[in-house]
Scaffold this motif. Structure first.
Motif, PDB file in Angstrom:
ATOM      1  N   LYS A   1       0.835  -1.205   0.000  1.00 30.38           N
ATOM      2  CA  LYS A   1       0.000   0.000   0.000  1.00 30.38           C
ATOM      3  C   LYS A   1       0.870   1.255   0.000  1.00 30.38           C
ATOM      4  CE  LYS A   1      -3.828  -2.192   2.338  1.00 30.38           C
ATOM      5  NZ  LYS A   1      -4.524  -2.387   3.605  1.00 30.38           N
ATOM      6  N   GLN A   2       1.919   1.252   0.823  1.00 24.72           N
ATOM      7  CA  GLN A   2       2.814   2.410   0.878  1.00 24.72           C
ATOM      8  C   GLN A   2       3.497   2.622  -0.463  1.00 24.72           C
ATOM      9  OE1 GLN A   2       5.388   1.454   4.157  1.00 24.72           O
ATOM     10  NE2 GLN A   2       3.961   2.260   5.688  1.00 24.72           N
ATOM     11  N   ARG A   3       3.945   1.546  -1.081  1.00 20.95           N
ATOM     12  CA  ARG A   3       4.609   1.664  -2.386  1.00 20.95           C
ATOM     13  C   ARG A   3       3.655   2.184  -3.451  1.00 20.95           C
ATOM     14  NH1 ARG A   3       8.269  -3.813  -2.830  1.00 20.95           N
ATOM     15  NH2 ARG A   3      10.135  -2.918  -1.878  1.00 20.95           N
ATOM     16  N   ALA A   4       2.422   1.686  -3.442  1.00 18.50           N
ATOM     17  CA  ALA A   4       1.434   2.142  -4.424  1.00 18.50           C
ATOM     18  C   ALA A   4       1.139   3.624  -4.232  1.00 18.50           C
ATOM     19  CB  ALA A   4       0.156   1.317  -4.310  1.00 18.50           C
ATOM     20  N   ALA A   5       1.016   4.038  -2.981  1.00 21.25           N
ATOM     21  CA  ALA A   5       0.741   5.451  -2.707  1.00 21.25           C
ATOM     22  C   ALA A   5       1.906   6.316  -3.171  1.00 21.25           C
ATOM     23  CB  ALA A   5       0.475   5.656  -1.214  1.00 21.25           C
ATOM     24  N   LYS A   6       3.115   5.863  -2.893  1.00 21.35           N
ATOM     25  CA  LYS A   6       4.307   6.620  -3.296  1.00 21.35           C
ATOM     26  C   LYS A   6       4.446   6.679  -4.812  1.00 21.35           C
ATOM     27  CE  LYS A   6       8.296   6.588  -0.857  1.00 21.35           C
ATOM     28  NZ  LYS A   6       9.556   6.048  -0.306  1.00 21.35           N
ATOM     29  N   ALA A   7       3.980   5.634  -5.494  1.00 19.34           N
ATOM     30  CA  ALA A   7       4.080   5.566  -6.961  1.00 19.34           C
ATOM     31  C   ALA A   7       2.988   6.365  -7.669  1.00 19.34           C
ATOM     32  CB  ALA A   7       4.031   4.111  -7.419  1.00 19.34           C
ATOM     33  N   GLY A   8       2.030   6.901  -6.903  1.00 19.11           N
ATOM     34  CA  GLY A   8       1.028   7.756  -7.519  1.00 19.11           C
ATOM     35  C   GLY A   8      -0.344   7.133  -7.712  1.00 19.11           C
ATOM     36  N   ALA A   9      -0.606   5.994  -7.088  1.00 18.04           N
ATOM     37  CA  ALA A   9      -1.911   5.351  -7.262  1.00 18.04           C
ATOM     38  C   ALA A   9      -3.084   6.234  -6.837  1.00 18.04           C
ATOM     39  CB  ALA A   9      -1.946   4.011  -6.521  1.00 18.04           C
ATOM     40  N   PRO A  10      -2.993   6.963  -5.713  1.00 16.16           N
ATOM     41  CA  PRO A  10      -4.137   7.822  -5.362  1.00 16.16           C
ATOM     42  C   PRO A  10      -4.418   8.896  -6.417  1.00 16.16           C
ATOM     43  CG  PRO A  10      -2.756   7.467  -3.443  1.00 16.16           C
ATOM     44  CD  PRO A  10      -2.005   6.938  -4.641  1.00 16.16           C
ATOM     45  N   ALA A  11      -3.387   9.499  -6.950  1.00  9.01           N
ATOM     46  CA  ALA A  11      -3.583  10.520  -7.990  1.00  9.01           C
ATOM     47  C   ALA A  11      -4.192   9.897  -9.238  1.00  9.01           C
ATOM     48  CB  ALA A  11      -2.255  11.210  -8.320  1.00  9.01           C
ATOM     49  N   ALA A  12      -3.763   8.711  -9.582  1.00  5.16           N
ATOM     50  CA  ALA A  12      -4.330   8.028 -10.750  1.00  5.16           C
ATOM     51  C   ALA A  12      -5.808   7.721 -10.520  1.00  5.16           C
ATOM     52  CB  ALA A  12      -3.557   6.738 -11.033  1.00  5.16           C
ATOM     53  N   ALA A  13      -6.144   7.279  -9.315  1.00  3.24           N
ATOM     54  CA  ALA A  13      -7.546   6.980  -9.006  1.00  3.24           C
ATOM     55  C   ALA A  13      -8.398   8.249  -9.051  1.00  3.24           C
ATOM     56  CB  ALA A  13      -7.648   6.300  -7.641  1.00  3.24           C
TER      57      ALA A  13
END
Length: 69
Positions: A32-44
């Motif tokens: 989850k931390q890696r996904a957040a750092k990689a920009g998943a929330p912005a993509a969503a």
């Protein structure tokens, strides 16, 4: 255009993020931390801005945002 306008691709991508980030153990929290750092929330959030409420793509994006808190 690119994948940004294709609801089906965005829905599948959000589903993949959700599946990868699933889990409450240490490994799940790290994913989850890696996904957040990689920009998943912005993509969503981008998916939500391009597709109306109630669409499968928007529902999948909301799931990602809820999962990543």
């Amino acid at each position: 255009g690119g994948h940004g306008v294709h609801a089906g691709v965005q829905e599948q991508a959000c589903g993949a993020i959700r599946n990868i980030c699933n889990g409450t153990d240490a490994a799940g929290r790290q994913r989850k931390q890696r996904a957040a750092k990689a920009g998943a929330p912005a993509a969503a959030r981008s998916v939500l801005s391009h597709h109306g409420e109630g669409t499968p793509a928007a529902s999948a994006a909301r799931e990602v945002l809820e999962l990543l808190g």
